[in-house]
Design an enzyme around this catalytic site. Sequence first.
Site, PDB file in Angstrom:
ATOM      1  N   GLY B  99      -3.740  10.052  -2.835  1.00 21.32           N
ATOM      2  CA  GLY B  99      -2.787   8.963  -3.044  1.00 21.32           C
ATOM      3  C   GLY B  99      -2.727   7.874  -1.980  1.00 21.32           C
ATOM      4  N   CYS B 100      -2.769   8.263  -0.706  1.00 15.78           N
ATOM      5  CA  CYS B 100      -2.457   7.254   0.289  1.00 15.78           C
ATOM      6  C   CYS B 100      -3.683   6.766   1.047  1.00 15.78           C
ATOM      7  CB  CYS B 100      -1.452   7.810   1.278  1.00 15.78           C
ATOM      8  SG  CYS B 100      -1.793   9.499   1.732  1.00 15.78           S
ATOM      9  N   ILE B 101      -3.944   5.503   0.940  1.00 18.23           N
ATOM     10  CA  ILE B 101      -5.092   4.896   1.613  1.00 18.23           C
ATOM     11  C   ILE B 101      -4.596   3.753   2.475  1.00 18.23           C
ATOM     12  CG2 ILE B 101      -7.250   3.655   1.332  1.00 18.23           C
ATOM     13  CD1 ILE B 101      -7.461   6.481   0.321  1.00 18.23           C
TER      14      ILE B 101
END
Lengths: 424, 101
Positions: B99-101
């Site tokens: 999910g987190c980039i």
Amino acid sequence: MKTLMILGGGTAGTLIARKMYKELDKGTWKIVLVDQDPNHYYQPGYLFVPFGMYTAKHVVRPKKNFFPRGIDYITAEVERIDADNNRVTLTDGRQLYYNYLVIATGTDIHPQETEGMLGDGWRKNVHEFYTYEGTLALTEAVKNFKGGRIAVQITEMPIKCPVAPLEFAFLADWYFTKKKMRDKVEIVYATPLSGAFTKPVASQALADMLKRKNIQMEADFATMEVDSSANVLRSYDNREIPYDLLVTVPVNMGAAMIGRSGLGDDLNYVPTNKETLQSNRYPNIFVMGDATNLPTSKAGSVIHFQMETVAENMLAHMRNKPLEHHFDGHALCYIETGYSQAVMIDFSYDVEPLMGKYPLPVVGPFSLLKSTWINHLGKMGFYYMYYEMMLRGIDVPLPTRYSLVGKEKTPTLNLENERTPKNV
Amino acid sequence: MSDVLTAVSFDAEGFMTDGNAWNEEIGKAIAAREGIDLTDRHWVVINYCRAEWKAKGEAPTLRNITKNTDVSTKELYELFPGGPGKLAAKVSGLKKPTGCI
């Protein structure tokens, strides 16, 4: 006549409108672009307004200046997309049909998603810089800040431009040093991530930089609520961060209309094929920029690198050819670090940010993961490149594909040439 | 390390490389290694994570879990202290959430 409809006239919508206007046969195709806001905002500039580096007039221009003259531009709000019937309904009741659709509706902040964020402190000592109004209000708060603790906080990932809050912390350090009151200002950087950035090498380099600039990092901080009565941020695991000025990045979500249309995920981002940029469900819908659910940064550079893929694949699909153009997740970010210096990072789906030079191997002129003056010039110069080249359809000399040439695969974390505050 | 885990392949951060090789015994052993005693409430989360992964090919986000189960974010943090998204995926035999980039 066939219709290519584009929803959203921000960076992505403008770029693809120009590109497709050039590519499509004008006797067969018309391009219709729908956007609710007549203004084009230079969003990278929002960061600089609170520190007096830009003023309000730098960051807003009329949208239509950047669209090709031959397209139909409709200023209206979209009520819903009925993808099964290739139809878009506007809030004024008009119904429009398309053969192909590009969704470029971006992402926006949703402070109401967090308990207490819109409480008594909102736009008083609780601020954001992701909107035009927000950055102007924050400018006053920064200018009038008498000292105390500034908390720069990210509520939930993903967010647009994930390095922007870091830059805000760096610039605040520089700004208050310049004002000779840094000793009265405490800066805390609170992030839901386990480090300063999502990828290990860059995360370490940036964490070192925060430390040297005397900015405290509060990692794994999952914000539960903002308590304006006590001026305290609270996390789900019961940590508290008191603040005098809170600079928050509220929850980011895609357009509500995407949710209404049943086309979004939990955050209203559109599930998109990460290589072809085609919608996972509808072959005649392509998705660009912040509106996608892709595992890459939500940033203007990404849009620049996506454009060729969207254009080539859409044209291929129109000709019943296979979609052969593959986006590699390429993102490029400047991180402004104060003192007229900036760090640049360059990465893709598969390769994390590494040291090296960009865009030309060895020569640069930009240094990756190092704080330099040339990088800062690149960031400031991007303003002109953006308005005068990118949005006007002139090729920007940054190659689409991520390249490992010129990158150091075993990175040494060396930020030695970063300038220290003695020059102030 | 418990015997159950010796035959299991993990990546550098301790996430299973093959979600299909997971079973409840392995789940319990991973949880024990992370210092978690599994209760029924943990299993609500684990079963949901497994089902989402089977349907969509990746671990669900926290937002997705709280939206589709009766477990609140606050409770998730109590069940899987530290990073519930990562920890729940780990115990469920799934890869690290992207999910987190």
